[in-house]
Design a protein around this motif. Structure first.
Motif, mmCIF file in Angstrom:
data_model
loop_
_atom_site.group_PDB
_atom_site.id
_atom_site.type_symbol
_atom_site.label_atom_id
_atom_site.label_comp_id
_atom_site.label_asym_id
_atom_site.label_seq_id
_atom_site.Cartn_x
_atom_site.Cartn_y
_atom_site.Cartn_z
ATOM 1 N N MET A 286 0.845 -1.187 0.000
ATOM 2 C CA MET A 286 0.000 0.000 0.000
ATOM 3 C C MET A 286 0.887 1.248 0.000
ATOM 4 O O MET A 286 1.934 1.266 0.611
ATOM 5 N N ASN A 287 0.446 2.255 -0.699
ATOM 6 C CA ASN A 287 1.193 3.509 -0.746
ATOM 7 C C ASN A 287 1.115 4.237 0.587
ATOM 8 O O ASN A 287 0.094 4.196 1.264
ATOM 9 N N SER A 288 2.191 4.915 0.930
ATOM 10 C CA SER A 288 2.157 5.784 2.097
ATOM 11 C C SER A 288 1.428 7.067 1.696
ATOM 12 O O SER A 288 1.216 7.332 0.508
ATOM 13 N N MET A 289 1.074 7.853 2.674
ATOM 14 C CA MET A 289 0.401 9.116 2.376
ATOM 15 C C MET A 289 1.282 9.977 1.477
ATOM 16 O O MET A 289 0.810 10.577 0.519
ATOM 17 N N GLY A 290 2.576 10.025 1.775
ATOM 18 C CA GLY A 290 3.492 10.830 0.975
ATOM 19 C C GLY A 290 3.549 10.382 -0.478
ATOM 20 O O GLY A 290 3.550 11.209 -1.386
ATOM 21 N N GLN A 291 3.580 9.073 -0.684
ATOM 22 C CA GLN A 291 3.600 8.552 -2.059
ATOM 23 C C GLN A 291 2.308 8.897 -2.784
ATOM 24 O O GLN A 291 2.322 9.205 -3.969
ATOM 25 N N THR A 292 1.195 8.846 -2.059
ATOM 26 C CA THR A 292 -0.105 9.169 -2.647
ATOM 27 C C THR A 292 -0.152 10.641 -3.039
ATOM 28 O O THR A 292 -0.593 10.987 -4.142
ATOM 29 N N ILE A 293 0.317 11.517 -2.153
ATOM 30 C CA ILE A 293 0.349 12.957 -2.459
ATOM 31 C C ILE A 293 1.198 13.200 -3.699
ATOM 32 O O ILE A 293 0.784 13.905 -4.625
ATOM 33 N N LYS A 294 2.382 12.613 -3.726
ATOM 34 C CA LYS A 294 3.287 12.813 -4.858
ATOM 35 C C LYS A 294 2.675 12.294 -6.155
ATOM 36 O O LYS A 294 2.741 12.957 -7.192
ATOM 37 N N MET A 295 2.064 11.113 -6.108
ATOM 38 C CA MET A 295 1.481 10.519 -7.307
ATOM 39 C C MET A 295 0.403 11.430 -7.897
ATOM 40 O O MET A 295 0.424 11.728 -9.095
ATOM 41 N N TYR A 296 -0.510 11.904 -7.059
ATOM 42 C CA TYR A 296 -1.591 12.763 -7.564
ATOM 43 C C TYR A 296 -1.061 14.127 -7.989
ATOM 44 O O TYR A 296 -1.542 14.706 -8.971
ATOM 45 N N ARG A 297 -0.068 14.652 -7.271
ATOM 46 C CA ARG A 297 0.525 15.937 -7.667
ATOM 47 C C ARG A 297 1.133 15.825 -9.047
ATOM 48 O O ARG A 297 0.924 16.686 -9.912
ATOM 49 N N GLU A 298 1.877 14.743 -9.290
ATOM 50 C CA GLU A 298 2.517 14.544 -10.590
ATOM 51 C C GLU A 298 1.489 14.296 -11.693
ATOM 52 O O GLU A 298 1.683 14.730 -12.830
ATOM 53 N N MET A 299 0.389 13.610 -11.357
ATOM 54 C CA MET A 299 -0.663 13.388 -12.352
ATOM 55 C C MET A 299 -1.268 14.713 -12.821
ATOM 56 O O MET A 299 -1.726 14.828 -13.961
ATOM 57 N N LEU A 300 -1.249 15.710 -11.934
ATOM 58 C CA LEU A 300 -1.777 17.038 -12.276
ATOM 59 C C LEU A 300 -0.692 17.950 -12.853
ATOM 60 O O LEU A 300 -0.934 19.142 -13.062
ATOM 61 N N ASN A 301 0.493 17.373 -13.106
ATOM 62 C CA ASN A 301 1.627 18.147 -13.628
ATOM 63 C C ASN A 301 1.887 19.391 -12.783
ATOM 64 O O ASN A 301 2.096 20.486 -13.298
ATOM 65 N N MET A 302 1.876 19.201 -11.475
ATOM 66 C CA MET A 302 2.040 20.292 -10.532
ATOM 67 C C MET A 302 3.376 20.125 -9.810
ATOM 68 O O MET A 302 3.750 19.008 -9.449
ATOM 69 N N THR A 303 4.089 21.215 -9.633
ATOM 70 C CA THR A 303 5.338 21.158 -8.870
ATOM 71 C C THR A 303 5.022 21.180 -7.379
ATOM 72 O O THR A 303 3.903 21.530 -6.968
ATOM 73 N N GLN A 304 6.015 20.834 -6.577
ATOM 74 C CA GLN A 304 5.833 20.924 -5.126
ATOM 75 C C GLN A 304 5.524 22.367 -4.727
ATOM 76 O O GLN A 304 4.695 22.614 -3.860
ATOM 77 N N GLU A 305 6.175 23.310 -5.386
ATOM 78 C CA GLU A 305 5.965 24.729 -5.095
ATOM 79 C C GLU A 305 4.522 25.138 -5.408
ATOM 80 O O GLU A 305 3.876 25.840 -4.616
ATOM 81 N N GLU A 306 3.998 24.688 -6.534
ATOM 82 C CA GLU A 306 2.618 25.022 -6.910
ATOM 83 C C GLU A 306 1.624 24.435 -5.908
ATOM 84 O O GLU A 306 0.680 25.111 -5.487
ATOM 85 N N LEU A 307 1.854 23.187 -5.527
ATOM 86 C CA LEU A 307 0.969 22.562 -4.546
ATOM 87 C C LEU A 307 1.070 23.294 -3.209
ATOM 88 O O LEU A 307 0.050 23.563 -2.565
ATOM 89 N N ALA A 308 2.271 23.632 -2.830
ATOM 90 C CA ALA A 308 2.480 24.345 -1.560
ATOM 91 C C ALA A 308 1.710 25.665 -1.538
ATOM 92 O O ALA A 308 1.064 25.997 -0.540
ATOM 93 N N GLN A 309 1.751 26.404 -2.643
ATOM 94 C CA GLN A 309 1.042 27.686 -2.707
ATOM 95 C C GLN A 309 -0.460 27.488 -2.573
ATOM 96 O O GLN A 309 -1.134 28.243 -1.870
ATOM 97 N N LYS A 310 -0.982 26.454 -3.212
ATOM 98 C CA LYS A 310 -2.424 26.207 -3.169
ATOM 99 C C LYS A 310 -2.892 25.737 -1.799
ATOM 100 O O LYS A 310 -4.007 26.026 -1.389
#
Length: 67
Positions: A1-25
């Motif tokens: 099973m994915n960890s929460m961090g892996q899940t966040i990263k997977m969905y962030r990347e699926m949205l073509n979003m950088t860590q900085e963009e996600l952080a701002q939102k």
């Protein structure tokens, strides 16, 4: 099973979003997102709800991935 961090990263990347963009939102620092994704830090329940909204996934998916 994915960890929460892996899940966040997977969905962030699926949205073509950088860590900085996600952080701002979500209104946290980019380093905080990096810590969430690495598993170094666990987001608060309020932040999990914000993440679920921004990533367009049910909050329950993030809570379940943390088990």
């Amino acid at each position: 099973m994915n960890s929460m961090g892996q899940t966040i990263k997977m969905y962030r990347e699926m949205l073509n979003m950088t860590q900085e963009e996600l952080a701002q939102k979500v209104r946290v620092g980019a380093q905080t997102i990096a810590k969430y994704e690495s598993g170094e830090q666990i987001p608060s329940n309020q932040t999990i709800l914000k993440l679920s909204t921004v990533l367009d996934i049910p909050a329950q998916e993030l809570f379940q991935s943390n088990k």
